[in-house]
Design an enzyme around this catalytic site. Structure first.
Site, mmCIF file in Angstrom:
data_model
loop_
_atom_site.group_PDB
_atom_site.id
_atom_site.type_symbol
_atom_site.label_atom_id
_atom_site.label_comp_id
_atom_site.label_asym_id
_atom_site.label_seq_id
_atom_site.Cartn_x
_atom_site.Cartn_y
_atom_site.Cartn_z
ATOM 1 N N SER A 1 -5.583 -1.686 -0.258
ATOM 2 C CA SER A 1 -5.146 -2.235 1.034
ATOM 3 C C SER A 1 -6.204 -3.143 1.663
ATOM 4 O O SER A 1 -7.410 -2.920 1.526
ATOM 5 C CB SER A 1 -4.807 -1.099 2.013
ATOM 6 O OG SER A 1 -3.497 -0.646 1.804
ATOM 7 N N ASP B 1 -2.426 12.200 -12.857
ATOM 8 C CA ASP B 1 -3.799 11.934 -12.441
ATOM 9 C C ASP B 1 -4.650 13.194 -12.576
ATOM 10 O O ASP B 1 -4.694 14.029 -11.675
ATOM 11 C CB ASP B 1 -3.813 11.421 -10.997
ATOM 12 C CG ASP B 1 -5.233 11.224 -10.486
ATOM 13 O OD1 ASP B 1 -6.184 11.297 -11.302
ATOM 14 O OD2 ASP B 1 -5.400 11.009 -9.268
ATOM 15 N N ASP C 1 3.426 8.968 -7.679
ATOM 16 C CA ASP C 1 2.049 8.492 -7.514
ATOM 17 C C ASP C 1 1.107 9.715 -7.494
ATOM 18 O O ASP C 1 1.357 10.689 -6.771
ATOM 19 C CB ASP C 1 1.980 7.730 -6.181
ATOM 20 C CG ASP C 1 0.654 7.051 -5.938
ATOM 21 O OD1 ASP C 1 -0.056 6.748 -6.913
ATOM 22 O OD2 ASP C 1 0.343 6.795 -4.741
ATOM 23 N N THR D 1 -0.276 0.168 -2.611
ATOM 24 C CA THR D 1 -0.539 -0.156 -1.208
ATOM 25 C C THR D 1 0.179 0.844 -0.311
ATOM 26 O O THR D 1 1.405 0.957 -0.370
ATOM 27 C CB THR D 1 -0.019 -1.580 -0.880
ATOM 28 O OG1 THR D 1 -0.436 -2.469 -1.913
ATOM 29 C CG2 THR D 1 -0.554 -2.074 0.449
ATOM 30 N N ASP D 2 -0.576 1.519 0.484
ATOM 31 C CA ASP D 2 -0.024 2.485 1.426
ATOM 32 C C ASP D 2 -0.616 2.257 2.818
ATOM 33 O O ASP D 2 0.097 2.066 3.805
ATOM 34 C CB ASP D 2 -0.338 3.913 0.923
ATOM 35 C CG ASP D 2 0.368 4.981 1.727
ATOM 36 O OD1 ASP D 2 1.065 4.642 2.700
ATOM 37 O OD2 ASP D 2 0.228 6.171 1.403
HETATM 38 N N1 PH4 Z 1 -2.235 5.321 -3.237
HETATM 39 C C1 PH4 Z 1 -1.551 5.996 -2.122
HETATM 40 C C2 PH4 Z 1 -2.015 7.439 -1.959
HETATM 41 C C3 PH4 Z 1 -1.388 8.115 -0.771
HETATM 42 O O1 PH4 Z 1 -1.435 11.864 -0.318
HETATM 43 P P1 PH4 Z 1 -1.039 10.523 0.230
HETATM 44 O O2 PH4 Z 1 0.470 10.332 0.219
HETATM 45 O O3 PH4 Z 1 -1.623 10.258 1.595
HETATM 46 O O4 PH4 Z 1 -1.701 9.491 -0.782
HETATM 47 O O5 PH4 Z 1 -2.080 5.830 -4.466
HETATM 48 C C4 PH4 Z 1 -3.046 4.217 -3.082
HETATM 49 O O6 PH4 Z 1 -3.715 3.802 -4.023
HETATM 50 C C5 PH4 Z 1 -3.065 3.542 -1.737
HETATM 51 O O7 PH4 Z 1 -4.230 2.771 -1.503
HETATM 52 P P2 PH4 Z 1 -4.539 2.275 0.020
HETATM 53 O O8 PH4 Z 1 -4.964 3.470 0.796
HETATM 54 O O9 PH4 Z 1 -5.634 1.267 -0.120
HETATM 55 O O10 PH4 Z 1 -3.283 1.639 0.541
HETATM 56 ZN ZN ZN Z 2 -3.921 5.852 -5.407
#
Ligand code: PH4
Ligand code: ZN
Length: 308
Positions: A211, A104, A82, A252-253
């Site tokens: 999210s 990206d 990602d 979604t994270d």
């Molecule tokens: N992502 C997750 C990006 C996470 O550097 P990191 O590991 O903290 O980055 O690509 C999303 O699009 C998540 O979207 P969300 O914050 O709405 O869940």
């Molecule tokens: Zn993202």
């Protein structure tokens, strides 16, 4: 059919008009929660790691866990990079058995984004590895620092970018942002822009920063010592509409993080004598699993494993 190319997942979702959840993990607890939830929902899924996840855990741990458990599950799933920012990270992911990558370079000038993306496609296509790229920029939109036209995707440019790069999926910026604080006022996604991008590219599309930031978890975190007042996410109805208009992968994270942290905060406050981390981590992992199932249902991918 366990670990598969991201191409296969994207193509099916595009053909049948639904979206596949792409969930981030940095440790065993999240990975296990995601795969178990997807297995119970009979849903295809992406498990994904960012460059910061790789810095945190090490790519050997992250990819090693996935490859060690891949035959335990019957659902098709892809291991995805990602927000890979550099060709070197893509090469690292390829060497560690990733089946899908995002390059990206959306923060670089358009022609540079295009050239690096083309290079990544030339490396990945012969190996059957899917390539996702991004146009426009996420976040910052709510601060009115720049005009929306400058930060959101240009549909005509998206068409040209798709043709000139040969990517498998595109993440168009349509007004969402990463993290728990997405909007100051009401959520505002540019659906008309999304519709145009789908029409002009006819590609699988990816929604980042999707999210929901559900009130019950924000409230639980604030109740047990956290301070995330004003957190706001994308309403479920907007996610459904985006899927109807052609989104085929939803990242979604934050929702998983909120479920995990809310449970940890509550349990650590309630069970003050416990010093066994497993007694905190197991329920937190279960809560992440429930969240993944909730999101999978929202994306319309429950039961879709049977398509593969
Ligand atoms: N992502 C997750 C990006 C996470 O550097 P990191 O590991 O903290 O980055 O690509 C999303 O699009 C998540 O979207 P969300 O914050 O709405 O869940
Ligand atoms: Zn993202």
């Amino acid at each position: 059919m366990p670990l598969v190319s991201g191409k296969l997942l994207l193509e099916k979702a595009h053909e049948f008009g639904f979206a596949i959840g792409a969930f981030n993990f940095n440790n065993m607890e999240f990975l296990k929660a995601i795969l178990e939830a997807a297995e119970e929902e009979e849903a295809p899924v992406f498990v994904q790691t960012t460059e910061s996840a790789i810095r945190y855990a090490g790519i050997e741990f992250l990819s090693g866990m996935v490859h060690a458990v891949k035959d335990k599950y019957s659902i098709p799933f892809a291991l995805h990079l990602d927000h890979g920012k550099h060709v070197e990270t893509v090469l690292l992911a390829i060497r560690h058995g990733y089946t899908s990558v995002m390059i990206d370079c959306s923060d670089r000038p358009y022609e540079e984004n295009l050239e690096v993306t083309r290079k990544v496609v030339s490396l990945c296509a012969p190996l059957g590895i899917a390539v996702e790229a991004e146009l426009g920029r996420l976040g910052g939109v709510e601060d009115n620092v720049e005009s929306l036209e400058e930060v959101l995707v240009d549909p005509d440019q998206a068409k040209e970018f798709a043709l000139r790069t040969g990517i498998d999926a595109l993440a168009p910026a349509i007004g969402t942002a990463h993290g728990a604080f997405k909007f100051k006022g009401e959520a505002k996604l540019d659906f008309e822009r999304l519709r145009k991008v789908k029409e002009l590219t006819n590609l699988p599309l990816v929604l980042h920063g999707a999210s929901g930031v559900y009130y019950e978890y924000v409230n639980e975190i604030n109740t047990y010592g956290g301070d995330i007042k004003g957190a706001k996410g994308v309403p479920d109805d907007d996610v459904r509409k985006a899927v109807e208009l052609g989104i085929n992968k939803v990242n979604t994270d934050t929702d998983l993080r909120l479920a995990f942290i809310a449970t940890l905060r509550r349990l650590m406050s309630e069970e003050r004598k416990n010093v066994d981390p497993r007694k905190f981590l197991k329920p937190a992992m279960e809560e992440v699993k429930e969240m993944v199932k909730r999101r999978i249902r929202l994306y319309g991918s429950s039961g879709r494993a049977s398509l593969f």
